[in-house]
Motif scaffolding. Structure first.
Motif, mmCIF file in Angstrom:
data_model
loop_
_atom_site.group_PDB
_atom_site.id
_atom_site.type_symbol
_atom_site.label_atom_id
_atom_site.label_comp_id
_atom_site.label_asym_id
_atom_site.label_seq_id
_atom_site.Cartn_x
_atom_site.Cartn_y
_atom_site.Cartn_z
ATOM 1 N N LEU A 18 0.818 -1.210 0.000
ATOM 2 C CA LEU A 18 0.000 0.000 0.000
ATOM 3 C C LEU A 18 0.855 1.264 0.000
ATOM 4 C CD1 LEU A 18 -2.876 -1.112 2.383
ATOM 5 C CD2 LEU A 18 -2.886 -0.975 -0.126
ATOM 6 N N THR A 19 1.978 1.231 0.687
ATOM 7 C CA THR A 19 2.888 2.378 0.676
ATOM 8 C C THR A 19 3.453 2.592 -0.727
ATOM 9 O OG1 THR A 19 3.431 2.058 3.004
ATOM 10 C CG2 THR A 19 4.989 3.336 1.701
ATOM 11 N N ARG A 20 3.866 1.501 -1.391
ATOM 12 C CA ARG A 20 4.380 1.615 -2.767
ATOM 13 C C ARG A 20 3.311 2.121 -3.725
ATOM 14 N NH1 ARG A 20 6.912 -3.559 -1.972
ATOM 15 N NH2 ARG A 20 5.167 -4.438 -3.111
ATOM 16 N N ALA A 21 2.047 1.811 -3.434
ATOM 17 C CA ALA A 21 0.946 2.259 -4.290
ATOM 18 C C ALA A 21 0.577 3.719 -4.031
ATOM 19 C CB ALA A 21 -0.274 1.367 -4.076
ATOM 20 N N GLY A 22 1.230 4.339 -3.051
ATOM 21 C CA GLY A 22 1.018 5.762 -2.808
ATOM 22 C C GLY A 22 0.151 6.106 -1.609
ATOM 23 N N PHE A 23 -0.253 5.104 -0.849
ATOM 24 C CA PHE A 23 -1.064 5.368 0.337
ATOM 25 C C PHE A 23 -0.180 5.721 1.520
ATOM 26 C CE2 PHE A 23 -3.906 2.644 -2.119
ATOM 27 C CZ PHE A 23 -5.095 3.340 -2.034
ATOM 28 N N ASP A 24 -0.607 6.711 2.289
ATOM 29 C CA ASP A 24 0.041 7.019 3.562
ATOM 30 C C ASP A 24 -0.698 6.224 4.623
ATOM 31 O OD1 ASP A 24 1.868 8.877 2.587
ATOM 32 O OD2 ASP A 24 0.420 10.515 2.745
ATOM 33 N N LEU A 25 0.038 5.455 5.392
ATOM 34 C CA LEU A 25 -0.591 4.658 6.435
ATOM 35 C C LEU A 25 -0.514 5.387 7.760
ATOM 36 C CD1 LEU A 25 0.766 1.103 5.563
ATOM 37 C CD2 LEU A 25 -1.331 2.230 4.782
ATOM 38 N N ALA A 26 -1.637 5.438 8.458
ATOM 39 C CA ALA A 26 -1.688 6.060 9.783
ATOM 40 C C ALA A 26 -1.138 5.067 10.798
ATOM 41 C CB ALA A 26 -3.131 6.425 10.133
ATOM 42 N N SER A 27 -0.656 5.578 11.883
ATOM 43 C CA SER A 27 -0.172 4.722 12.953
ATOM 44 C C SER A 27 -1.344 3.935 13.527
ATOM 45 C CB SER A 27 0.467 5.564 14.054
ATOM 46 O OG SER A 27 0.706 4.777 15.190
#
Length: 107
Positions: A18-27
């Motif tokens: 998901l990070t590689r796909a451009g999503f910022d992940l919340a803690s």
């Protein structure tokens, strides 16, 4: 590899994907808004909390966000199935549950 190790590896893989796909992940440890990936006993769950950023005045209702939730679910389904994961959307909560696709046994 134990089942716990497999779920930990799945959590790391889904987060990277998901990070590689451009999503910022919340803690997952804080109540900050955003996309979250968390571990369950036998799967990984992806959820989204829009927080107040989309509605700073507090005028929106859950129904107003359903189009955004639907678009996000479709994006998650496309990205994660293309990377070899089995998915299920919980009809009650809209959470996306991710599992590893079982490889057929050779024989």
């Amino acid at each position: 590899m134990t089942d716990d190790d497999a779920v930990d590896a799945l959590l790391a893989d889904v987060s990277r994907t998901l990070t590689r796909a451009g999503f910022d992940l919340a803690s997952s440890q804080r109540s900050a808004p955003g996309l979250r990936v968390r571990r369950k006993a036998d799967a990984v769950v992806v959820t989204w909390d829009p927080g107040n950023e989309l509605d700073p005045g507090g005028h929106m209702h859950d129904g107003d966000l359903e189009g955004l939730r639907s678009a996000l679910r479709h994006a998650l389904l496309a990205i994660l199935t293309q990377t070899g994961h089995a998915l299920r959307v919980d009809p009650q909560t809209g959470e996306v549950e991710v599992r590893t696709v079982e490889e057929p046994a050779e024989g």
